[in-house]
Design a protein around this motif. Structure first.
Motif, PDB file in Angstrom:
ATOM      1  N   MET A   1      15.219  -4.005 103.913  1.00 59.05           N
ATOM      2  CA  MET A   1      14.194  -3.597 104.897  1.00 59.05           C
ATOM      3  C   MET A   1      13.457  -2.363 104.348  1.00 59.05           C
ATOM      4  N   ARG A   2      12.092  -2.383 104.495  1.00 56.12           N
ATOM      5  CA  ARG A   2      11.292  -1.273 103.969  1.00 56.12           C
ATOM      6  C   ARG A   2      11.669   0.024 104.719  1.00 56.12           C
ATOM      7  N   LYS A   3      11.948   1.115 103.945  1.00 56.51           N
ATOM      8  CA  LYS A   3      12.280   2.380 104.612  1.00 56.51           C
ATOM      9  C   LYS A   3      10.980   3.050 105.060  1.00 56.51           C
ATOM     10  N   HIS A   4      10.875   3.350 106.350  1.00 55.51           N
ATOM     11  CA  HIS A   4       9.699   4.075 106.825  1.00 55.51           C
ATOM     12  C   HIS A   4       9.817   5.536 106.446  1.00 55.51           C
ATOM     13  N   LYS A   5       8.696   6.121 106.111  1.00 54.67           N
ATOM     14  CA  LYS A   5       8.659   7.537 105.756  1.00 54.67           C
ATOM     15  C   LYS A   5       8.886   8.370 107.021  1.00 54.67           C
ATOM     16  N   THR A   6       9.634   9.446 106.892  1.00 54.85           N
ATOM     17  CA  THR A   6       9.823  10.319 108.064  1.00 54.85           C
ATOM     18  C   THR A   6       8.647  11.295 108.143  1.00 54.85           C
ATOM     19  N   LEU A   7       8.490  11.912 109.310  1.00 60.14           N
ATOM     20  CA  LEU A   7       7.432  12.911 109.498  1.00 60.14           C
ATOM     21  C   LEU A   7       7.625  14.052 108.505  1.00 60.14           C
ATOM     22  N   GLY A   8       8.853  14.443 108.318  1.00 66.29           N
ATOM     23  CA  GLY A   8       9.123  15.544 107.381  1.00 66.29           C
ATOM     24  C   GLY A   8       8.665  15.213 105.969  1.00 66.29           C
ATOM     25  N   GLU A   9       8.970  14.004 105.510  1.00 71.49           N
ATOM     26  CA  GLU A   9       8.535  13.584 104.161  1.00 71.49           C
ATOM     27  C   GLU A   9       7.019  13.537 104.090  1.00 71.49           C
ATOM     28  N   PHE A  10       6.398  13.031 105.158  1.00 70.33           N
ATOM     29  CA  PHE A  10       4.935  12.891 105.189  1.00 70.33           C
ATOM     30  C   PHE A  10       4.271  14.265 105.089  1.00 70.33           C
ATOM     31  N   ILE A  11       4.800  15.228 105.841  1.00 74.65           N
ATOM     32  CA  ILE A  11       4.211  16.578 105.828  1.00 74.65           C
ATOM     33  C   ILE A  11       4.279  17.169 104.416  1.00 74.65           C
ATOM     34  N   ILE A  12       5.446  17.042 103.793  1.00 75.46           N
ATOM     35  CA  ILE A  12       5.617  17.608 102.438  1.00 75.46           C
ATOM     36  C   ILE A  12       4.659  16.936 101.457  1.00 75.46           C
ATOM     37  N   GLU A  13       4.554  15.613 101.545  1.00 75.24           N
ATOM     38  CA  GLU A  13       3.664  14.887 100.612  1.00 75.24           C
ATOM     39  C   GLU A  13       2.200  15.266 100.824  1.00 75.24           C
ATOM     40  N   ASN A  14       1.841  15.656 102.054  1.00 75.66           N
ATOM     41  CA  ASN A  14       0.411  15.875 102.357  1.00 75.66           C
ATOM     42  C   ASN A  14       0.042  17.337 102.530  1.00 75.66           C
ATOM     43  N   GLN A  15       1.006  18.240 102.345  1.00 74.06           N
ATOM     44  CA  GLN A  15       0.649  19.625 102.665  1.00 74.06           C
ATOM     45  C   GLN A  15      -0.339  20.208 101.662  1.00 74.06           C
ATOM     46  N   ALA A  16      -0.351  19.669 100.463  1.00 71.34           N
ATOM     47  CA  ALA A  16      -1.323  20.182  99.475  1.00 71.34           C
ATOM     48  C   ALA A  16      -2.741  19.913  99.963  1.00 71.34           C
ATOM     49  N   ALA A  17      -2.922  18.842 100.722  1.00 72.03           N
ATOM     50  CA  ALA A  17      -4.270  18.476 101.172  1.00 72.03           C
ATOM     51  C   ALA A  17      -4.755  19.421 102.273  1.00 72.03           C
ATOM     52  N   PHE A  18      -3.820  20.161 102.876  1.00 70.46           N
ATOM     53  CA  PHE A  18      -4.206  21.057 103.965  1.00 70.46           C
ATOM     54  C   PHE A  18      -4.892  22.254 103.334  1.00 70.46           C
ATOM     55  N   LYS A  19      -6.192  22.414 103.566  1.00 73.54           N
ATOM     56  CA  LYS A  19      -6.993  23.289 102.707  1.00 73.54           C
ATOM     57  C   LYS A  19      -6.621  24.762 102.835  1.00 73.54           C
ATOM     58  N   TYR A  20      -5.801  25.123 103.769  1.00 75.75           N
ATOM     59  CA  TYR A  20      -5.523  26.554 103.874  1.00 75.75           C
ATOM     60  C   TYR A  20      -4.226  26.936 103.182  1.00 75.75           C
ATOM     61  N   SER A  21      -3.127  26.449 103.763  1.00 80.10           N
ATOM     62  CA  SER A  21      -1.894  26.912 103.123  1.00 80.10           C
ATOM     63  C   SER A  21      -0.816  25.869 103.351  1.00 80.10           C
ATOM     64  N   SER A  22      -0.106  25.571 102.341  1.00 82.76           N
ATOM     65  CA  SER A  22       0.873  24.474 102.432  1.00 82.76           C
ATOM     66  C   SER A  22       1.914  24.785 103.497  1.00 82.76           C
ATOM     67  N   GLY A  23       2.676  25.811 103.305  1.00 78.77           N
ATOM     68  CA  GLY A  23       3.815  26.037 104.191  1.00 78.77           C
ATOM     69  C   GLY A  23       3.424  26.171 105.651  1.00 78.77           C
ATOM     70  N   GLU A  24       2.275  26.731 105.921  1.00 77.76           N
ATOM     71  CA  GLU A  24       1.946  27.057 107.320  1.00 77.76           C
ATOM     72  C   GLU A  24       1.714  25.816 108.163  1.00 77.76           C
ATOM     73  N   LEU A  25       1.041  24.818 107.600  1.00 71.76           N
ATOM     74  CA  LEU A  25       0.829  23.596 108.379  1.00 71.76           C
ATOM     75  C   LEU A  25       2.178  22.962 108.697  1.00 71.76           C
ATOM     76  N   SER A  26       3.034  22.922 107.692  1.00 74.41           N
ATOM     77  CA  SER A  26       4.366  22.335 107.915  1.00 74.41           C
ATOM     78  C   SER A  26       5.068  23.032 109.069  1.00 74.41           C
ATOM     79  N   LYS A  27       5.016  24.364 109.057  1.00 75.73           N
ATOM     80  CA  LYS A  27       5.709  25.092 110.126  1.00 75.73           C
ATOM     81  C   LYS A  27       5.095  24.766 111.483  1.00 75.73           C
ATOM     82  N   LEU A  28       3.754  24.663 111.509  1.00 74.12           N
ATOM     83  CA  LEU A  28       3.067  24.361 112.784  1.00 74.12           C
ATOM     84  C   LEU A  28       3.483  22.989 113.311  1.00 74.12           C
ATOM     85  N   ILE A  29       3.387  21.998 112.425  1.00 68.59           N
ATOM     86  CA  ILE A  29       3.711  20.636 112.879  1.00 68.59           C
ATOM     87  C   ILE A  29       5.196  20.516 113.189  1.00 68.59           C
TER      88      ILE A  29
END
Ligand code: P6P
Length: 335
Positions: A1-29
Protein backbone atom coordinates in the motif's frame (compact mmCIF):
# COMPACT_ATOMS: atom_id res chain seq x y z
CA UNK A 1 0.00 0.00 0.00
CA UNK A 2 1.32 3.46 -0.96
CA UNK A 3 2.58 5.30 2.16
CA UNK A 4 0.94 8.71 2.44
CA UNK A 5 3.23 11.56 3.34
CA UNK A 6 2.68 13.01 6.81
CA UNK A 7 2.15 16.73 7.40
CA UNK A 8 5.49 16.86 9.16
CA UNK A 9 7.32 15.37 6.16
CA UNK A 10 5.45 17.71 3.80
CA UNK A 11 6.42 20.80 5.81
CA UNK A 12 10.10 19.82 5.85
CA UNK A 13 10.12 19.08 2.10
CA UNK A 14 8.44 22.42 1.30
CA UNK A 15 9.90 24.80 3.84
CA UNK A 16 12.58 25.99 1.43
CA UNK A 17 9.79 27.31 -0.79
CA UNK A 18 8.52 29.51 2.04
CA UNK A 19 10.11 32.76 0.95
CA UNK A 20 10.82 34.09 4.40
CA UNK A 21 12.30 31.57 6.70
CA UNK A 22 12.32 27.82 6.78
CA UNK A 23 12.02 27.06 10.46
CA UNK A 24 9.40 29.69 11.22
CA UNK A 25 6.72 28.39 8.88
CA UNK A 26 7.20 24.91 10.28
CA UNK A 27 6.76 26.19 13.81
CA UNK A 28 3.62 28.12 12.79
CA UNK A 29 1.98 25.20 11.04
CA UNK A 30 3.07 22.81 13.79
CA UNK A 31 1.45 25.07 16.40
CA UNK A 32 -1.79 25.03 14.42
CA UNK A 33 -1.52 21.27 13.93
CA UNK A 34 -1.20 20.73 17.69
CA UNK A 35 -4.11 23.05 18.55
CA UNK A 36 -6.25 21.41 15.85
CA UNK A 37 -5.75 17.99 17.42
CA UNK A 38 -6.70 19.28 20.87
CA UNK A 39 -9.78 21.11 19.60
CA UNK A 40 -10.73 18.09 17.47
CA UNK A 41 -10.66 15.90 20.58
CA UNK A 42 -12.94 18.31 22.48
CA UNK A 43 -15.33 18.87 19.52
CA UNK A 44 -15.68 15.14 18.91
CA UNK A 45 -16.57 14.35 22.51
CA UNK A 46 -18.69 17.49 23.02
CA UNK A 47 -21.88 15.50 22.90
CA UNK A 48 -20.75 13.37 25.81
CA UNK A 49 -19.75 15.98 28.36
CA UNK A 50 -21.32 19.16 29.56
CA UNK A 51 -19.28 21.45 27.34
CA UNK A 52 -22.01 22.14 24.81
CA UNK A 53 -24.16 25.17 25.19
CA UNK A 54 -23.45 28.84 25.64
CA UNK A 55 -20.81 29.95 28.12
CA UNK A 56 -23.11 32.75 29.15
CA UNK A 57 -20.74 35.33 27.64
CA UNK A 58 -21.16 37.06 24.29
CA UNK A 59 -18.33 38.03 21.89
CA UNK A 60 -17.76 41.35 20.14
CA UNK A 61 -20.12 40.18 17.42
CA UNK A 62 -22.86 40.05 20.05
CA UNK A 63 -23.15 36.31 19.44
CA UNK A 64 -23.63 33.87 22.33
CA UNK A 65 -20.22 32.32 22.98
CA UNK A 66 -20.52 28.56 22.89
CA UNK A 67 -18.28 26.92 25.47
CA UNK A 68 -16.32 25.15 22.68
CA UNK A 69 -15.72 28.56 21.07
CA UNK A 70 -14.08 29.72 24.27
CA UNK A 71 -12.05 26.50 24.59
CA UNK A 72 -10.91 26.59 20.95
CA UNK A 73 -9.93 30.25 21.26
CA UNK A 74 -7.85 29.53 24.36
CA UNK A 75 -6.14 26.48 22.80
CA UNK A 76 -5.07 28.29 19.63
CA UNK A 77 -3.87 31.35 21.51
CA UNK A 78 -1.96 29.15 23.98
CA UNK A 79 -0.15 27.06 21.33
CA UNK A 80 0.64 30.07 19.13
CA UNK A 81 1.95 32.03 22.12
CA UNK A 82 4.32 29.24 23.12
CA UNK A 83 6.04 29.17 19.73
CA UNK A 84 8.14 32.33 20.06
CA UNK A 85 7.48 33.42 16.48
CA UNK A 86 4.14 35.18 16.79
CA UNK A 87 4.09 38.80 17.99
CA UNK A 88 0.33 39.23 17.92
CA UNK A 89 -2.98 37.37 17.59
CA UNK A 90 -6.43 38.63 16.60
CA UNK A 91 -9.47 36.43 17.11
CA UNK A 92 -13.18 36.61 16.44
CA UNK A 93 -13.58 35.91 20.16
CA UNK A 94 -11.35 38.79 21.32
CA UNK A 95 -12.47 42.43 21.19
CA UNK A 96 -8.91 43.68 20.58
CA UNK A 97 -5.72 42.03 19.28
CA UNK A 98 -3.41 40.29 21.77
CA UNK A 99 0.22 41.49 21.80
CA UNK A 100 2.66 38.67 22.55
CA UNK A 101 5.86 40.05 24.02
CA UNK A 102 8.39 37.26 24.13
CA UNK A 103 10.08 37.46 27.46
CA UNK A 104 13.72 37.10 26.46
CA UNK A 105 13.71 38.49 22.89
CA UNK A 106 12.23 42.01 22.93
CA UNK A 107 9.57 42.05 20.20
CA UNK A 108 11.69 39.94 17.83
CA UNK A 109 8.79 37.73 16.67
CA UNK A 110 7.87 38.37 13.04
CA UNK A 111 4.35 37.00 12.44
CA UNK A 112 0.77 37.95 13.28
CA UNK A 113 -2.03 35.38 13.20
CA UNK A 114 -5.75 36.08 12.82
CA UNK A 115 -8.19 33.29 13.69
CA UNK A 116 -11.80 32.33 13.78
CA UNK A 117 -11.27 29.58 16.36
CA UNK A 118 -14.55 27.76 15.83
CA UNK A 119 -16.53 28.97 12.86
CA UNK A 120 -20.09 27.72 12.51
CA UNK A 121 -20.26 27.06 16.24
CA UNK A 122 -24.03 27.47 16.24
CA UNK A 123 -24.02 24.06 14.53
CA UNK A 124 -22.23 22.32 17.41
CA UNK A 125 -25.25 21.16 19.34
CA UNK A 126 -26.87 19.75 16.20
CA UNK A 127 -23.74 17.75 15.33
CA UNK A 128 -22.95 19.56 12.08
CA UNK A 129 -19.34 20.14 10.98
CA UNK A 130 -17.55 23.20 12.30
CA UNK A 131 -14.12 24.63 11.53
CA UNK A 132 -11.17 26.78 12.48
CA UNK A 133 -9.93 29.42 10.01
CA UNK A 134 -6.48 31.06 10.23
CA UNK A 135 -4.60 33.80 8.39
CA UNK A 136 -0.88 34.62 8.78
CA UNK A 137 1.06 37.80 7.89
CA UNK A 138 4.55 39.10 8.53
CA UNK A 139 4.38 42.20 10.70
CA UNK A 140 4.89 45.47 8.81
CA UNK A 141 6.02 47.63 11.77
CA UNK A 142 9.69 47.47 12.83
CA UNK A 143 11.00 44.39 14.64
CA UNK A 144 11.92 45.35 18.19
CA UNK A 145 8.83 47.54 18.64
CA UNK A 146 5.47 46.47 20.07
CA UNK A 147 3.01 45.05 17.53
CA UNK A 148 0.34 47.55 16.44
CA UNK A 149 -3.12 47.45 14.83
CA UNK A 150 -1.42 48.32 11.51
CA UNK A 151 0.19 44.85 11.53
CA UNK A 152 -3.29 43.28 11.47
CA UNK A 153 -5.01 45.67 9.03
CA UNK A 154 -3.10 44.43 5.97
CA UNK A 155 -4.84 43.63 2.66
CA UNK A 156 -5.35 39.89 2.17
CA UNK A 157 -2.89 39.96 -0.74
CA UNK A 158 -0.10 40.21 1.91
CA UNK A 159 -0.88 36.88 3.59
CA UNK A 160 2.08 34.48 3.82
CA UNK A 161 -0.11 31.51 4.79
CA UNK A 162 -3.78 30.69 5.39
CA UNK A 163 -5.84 27.62 6.04
CA UNK A 164 -8.68 25.93 7.82
CA UNK A 165 -9.36 22.88 9.93
CA UNK A 166 -12.66 21.14 9.29
CA UNK A 167 -14.00 19.02 12.17
CA UNK A 168 -16.28 16.85 10.06
CA UNK A 169 -16.81 13.19 9.28
CA UNK A 170 -13.02 13.28 9.29
CA UNK A 171 -10.80 16.06 10.55
CA UNK A 172 -8.79 17.82 7.87
CA UNK A 173 -6.21 20.58 7.78
CA UNK A 174 -6.18 22.47 4.45
CA UNK A 175 -3.66 25.27 3.92
CA UNK A 176 -1.56 27.28 1.49
CA UNK A 177 1.72 29.20 1.73
CA UNK A 178 1.33 30.60 -1.77
CA UNK A 179 2.33 27.45 -3.63
CA UNK A 180 -1.04 25.78 -4.14
CA UNK A 181 -3.42 24.21 -1.63
CA UNK A 182 -2.91 20.86 0.11
CA UNK A 183 -5.28 18.88 2.34
CA UNK A 184 -4.26 16.62 5.21
CA UNK A 185 -6.55 14.13 6.95
CA UNK A 186 -6.09 13.25 10.61
CA UNK A 187 -5.73 9.63 11.65
CA UNK A 188 -7.10 10.10 15.18
CA UNK A 189 -5.82 6.70 16.28
CA UNK A 190 -2.22 7.91 16.07
CA UNK A 191 -2.75 11.69 15.94
CA UNK A 192 -1.03 12.10 12.58
CA UNK A 193 -2.20 14.21 9.64
CA UNK A 194 -1.59 12.52 6.25
CA UNK A 195 -1.46 14.24 2.83
CA UNK A 196 -4.80 13.03 1.46
CA UNK A 197 -5.66 15.84 -1.01
CA UNK A 198 -2.51 17.11 -2.79
CA UNK A 199 -2.81 20.23 -4.97
CA UNK A 200 -6.53 20.91 -4.36
CA UNK A 201 -8.13 22.93 -7.17
CA UNK A 202 -11.61 24.33 -7.78
CA UNK A 203 -13.16 22.98 -11.00
CA UNK A 204 -13.51 25.95 -13.39
CA UNK A 205 -17.29 25.73 -13.03
CA UNK A 206 -19.81 23.72 -11.04
CA UNK A 207 -23.47 23.04 -10.38
CA UNK A 208 -23.80 23.86 -6.66
CA UNK A 209 -24.79 27.21 -5.20
CA UNK A 210 -24.66 27.90 -1.46
CA UNK A 211 -26.64 30.84 -0.07
CA UNK A 212 -29.13 31.29 2.78
CA UNK A 213 -32.23 31.79 0.63
CA UNK A 214 -34.21 32.60 3.78
CA UNK A 215 -32.82 36.11 3.35
CA UNK A 216 -33.87 36.28 -0.33
CA UNK A 217 -36.25 39.22 -0.01
CA UNK A 218 -33.49 41.31 1.61
CA UNK A 219 -30.83 40.58 -1.06
CA UNK A 220 -29.56 43.05 -3.67
CA UNK A 221 -31.39 42.62 -7.01
CA UNK A 222 -28.21 41.22 -8.63
CA UNK A 223 -28.12 38.32 -6.14
CA UNK A 224 -31.83 37.64 -6.64
CA UNK A 225 -31.25 37.57 -10.42
CA UNK A 226 -28.28 35.19 -10.03
CA UNK A 227 -30.30 32.82 -7.80
CA UNK A 228 -33.08 32.79 -10.41
CA UNK A 229 -30.43 32.07 -13.10
CA UNK A 230 -29.23 29.05 -11.05
CA UNK A 231 -32.81 27.75 -10.86
CA UNK A 232 -33.73 28.12 -14.57
CA UNK A 233 -34.20 25.01 -16.74
CA UNK A 234 -31.51 25.63 -19.34
CA UNK A 235 -28.26 23.96 -20.35
CA UNK A 236 -26.64 22.44 -17.22
CA UNK A 237 -29.14 24.25 -14.99
CA UNK A 238 -30.98 24.11 -12.61
CA UNK A 239 -28.04 23.88 -10.21
CA UNK A 240 -28.26 22.16 -6.83
CA UNK A 241 -28.71 24.25 -3.68
CA UNK A 242 -26.51 23.11 -0.81
CA UNK A 243 -26.12 25.25 2.34
CA UNK A 244 -24.74 23.77 5.54
CA UNK A 245 -24.52 27.05 7.44
CA UNK A 246 -20.87 26.38 8.22
CA UNK A 247 -18.54 28.38 5.94
CA UNK A 248 -15.67 25.91 6.14
CA UNK A 249 -17.92 22.98 5.19
CA UNK A 250 -19.68 24.78 2.33
CA UNK A 251 -16.33 26.09 1.04
CA UNK A 252 -14.63 22.68 1.30
CA UNK A 253 -17.40 20.84 -0.56
CA UNK A 254 -17.51 23.49 -3.31
CA UNK A 255 -13.71 23.36 -3.76
CA UNK A 256 -13.86 19.61 -4.30
CA UNK A 257 -17.04 19.41 -6.40
CA UNK A 258 -17.21 22.89 -7.96
CA UNK A 259 -19.65 25.52 -6.75
CA UNK A 260 -20.19 29.02 -5.41
CA UNK A 261 -20.80 30.30 -1.87
CA UNK A 262 -22.47 33.69 -1.46
CA UNK A 263 -23.05 35.69 1.70
CA UNK A 264 -24.19 39.05 0.27
CA UNK A 265 -25.03 42.29 1.95
CA UNK A 266 -28.74 42.78 2.58
CA UNK A 267 -30.98 45.51 3.90
CA UNK A 268 -30.56 43.74 7.25
CA UNK A 269 -26.73 43.55 7.15
CA UNK A 270 -25.18 46.45 5.21
CA UNK A 271 -21.82 44.65 4.71
CA UNK A 272 -23.02 41.06 4.97
CA UNK A 273 -22.23 38.84 7.96
CA UNK A 274 -18.77 37.38 7.35
CA UNK A 275 -15.68 39.04 8.77
CA UNK A 276 -13.01 40.20 6.31
CA UNK A 277 -9.85 39.55 8.33
CA UNK A 278 -10.30 36.04 9.74
CA UNK A 279 -12.98 34.49 7.51
CA UNK A 280 -13.00 36.02 4.02
CA UNK A 281 -9.31 36.87 3.53
CA UNK A 282 -7.96 33.40 4.42
CA UNK A 283 -10.69 31.64 2.42
CA UNK A 284 -10.10 34.01 -0.52
CA UNK A 285 -6.33 33.31 -0.45
CA UNK A 286 -7.03 29.57 -0.49
CA UNK A 287 -9.63 30.00 -3.26
CA UNK A 288 -7.25 31.96 -5.53
CA UNK A 289 -4.43 29.48 -4.84
CA UNK A 290 -6.84 26.69 -5.86
CA UNK A 291 -7.82 28.18 -9.25
CA UNK A 292 -10.98 29.73 -7.76
CA UNK A 293 -12.12 33.32 -7.24
CA UNK A 294 -13.33 35.44 -4.29
CA UNK A 295 -14.83 38.93 -4.40
CA UNK A 296 -17.29 41.19 -2.62
CA UNK A 297 -19.40 41.00 -5.76
CA UNK A 298 -17.32 43.66 -7.50
CA UNK A 299 -13.60 43.54 -6.50
CA UNK A 300 -11.20 40.84 -5.26
CA UNK A 301 -11.48 40.27 -1.50
CA UNK A 302 -7.67 40.20 -1.27
CA UNK A 303 -7.42 43.79 -2.56
CA UNK A 304 -9.63 45.30 0.15
CA UNK A 305 -7.70 47.62 2.51
CA UNK A 306 -9.06 46.80 6.00
CA UNK A 307 -9.93 49.64 8.36
CA UNK A 308 -11.25 47.71 11.38
CA UNK A 309 -10.35 44.40 13.04
CA UNK A 310 -13.89 42.96 12.93
CA UNK A 311 -15.20 44.58 9.77
CA UNK A 312 -17.55 42.57 7.58
CA UNK A 313 -17.74 42.18 3.79
CA UNK A 314 -20.10 40.65 1.27
CA UNK A 315 -18.51 37.38 0.07
CA UNK A 316 -18.80 35.60 -3.33
CA UNK A 317 -16.39 32.66 -3.50
CA UNK A 318 -15.92 29.54 -5.60
CA UNK A 319 -15.41 28.25 -9.13
CA UNK A 320 -14.07 31.07 -11.28
CA UNK A 321 -16.77 30.98 -13.97
CA UNK A 322 -19.60 30.88 -11.39
CA UNK A 323 -18.22 33.85 -9.43
CA UNK A 324 -17.75 35.82 -12.68
CA UNK A 325 -21.36 35.05 -13.67
CA UNK A 326 -22.66 36.25 -10.31
CA UNK A 327 -20.48 39.41 -10.57
CA UNK A 328 -22.08 40.04 -13.97
CA UNK A 329 -25.53 40.12 -12.35
CA UNK A 330 -24.23 42.37 -9.55
CA UNK A 331 -22.76 44.79 -12.08
CA UNK A 332 -26.18 45.05 -13.80
CA UNK A 333 -28.15 45.52 -10.54
CA UNK A 334 -25.77 46.39 -7.66
CA UNK A 335 -28.41 47.33 -5.09
P1 P6P B 1 -26.53 32.32 8.38
C1 P6P B 1 -21.42 30.73 10.94
O1 P6P B 1 -22.01 31.53 11.97
C2 P6P B 1 -21.08 31.65 9.79
O2 P6P B 1 -20.18 32.63 10.20
C3 P6P B 1 -20.54 30.83 8.63
O3 P6P B 1 -19.80 29.74 9.06
C4 P6P B 1 -21.79 30.41 7.89
O4 P6P B 1 -21.58 30.18 6.52
C5 P6P B 1 -22.71 31.62 8.10
O5 P6P B 1 -22.29 32.26 9.31
C6 P6P B 1 -24.16 31.18 8.27
O6 P6P B 1 -24.92 32.38 8.47
O7 P6P B 1 -26.95 33.75 8.54
O8 P6P B 1 -26.87 31.78 7.01
O9 P6P B 1 -26.98 31.39 9.49
Amino acid sequence: MRKHKTLGEFIIENQAAFKYSSGELSKLINAIRLAAKVVNHEVNKAGLVDIIGASGDTNIQGEDQQKLDVMANEKFIQTLTNREIVCGIASEEEDDFIAINSLDKKHQNKYVVLIDPLDGSSNIDVNVSVGTIFSIYRRVTPIGTPVTLEDFLQPGRNQVAAGYVIYGTSTMLVYTTGHGVNGFTLNPAIGTFYLSHPNMRYPDTGKIYSVNEGNYTHFPQGVKDYIKYCQEEEGDRPYTSRYIGSLVSDFHRNMIKGGIYIYPKSNKTENGKLRLLYECNPMAYIAEQANGKASDGFRPILDIQPTELHQRTPFFCGSKKMVEKAEGFMLKSPS
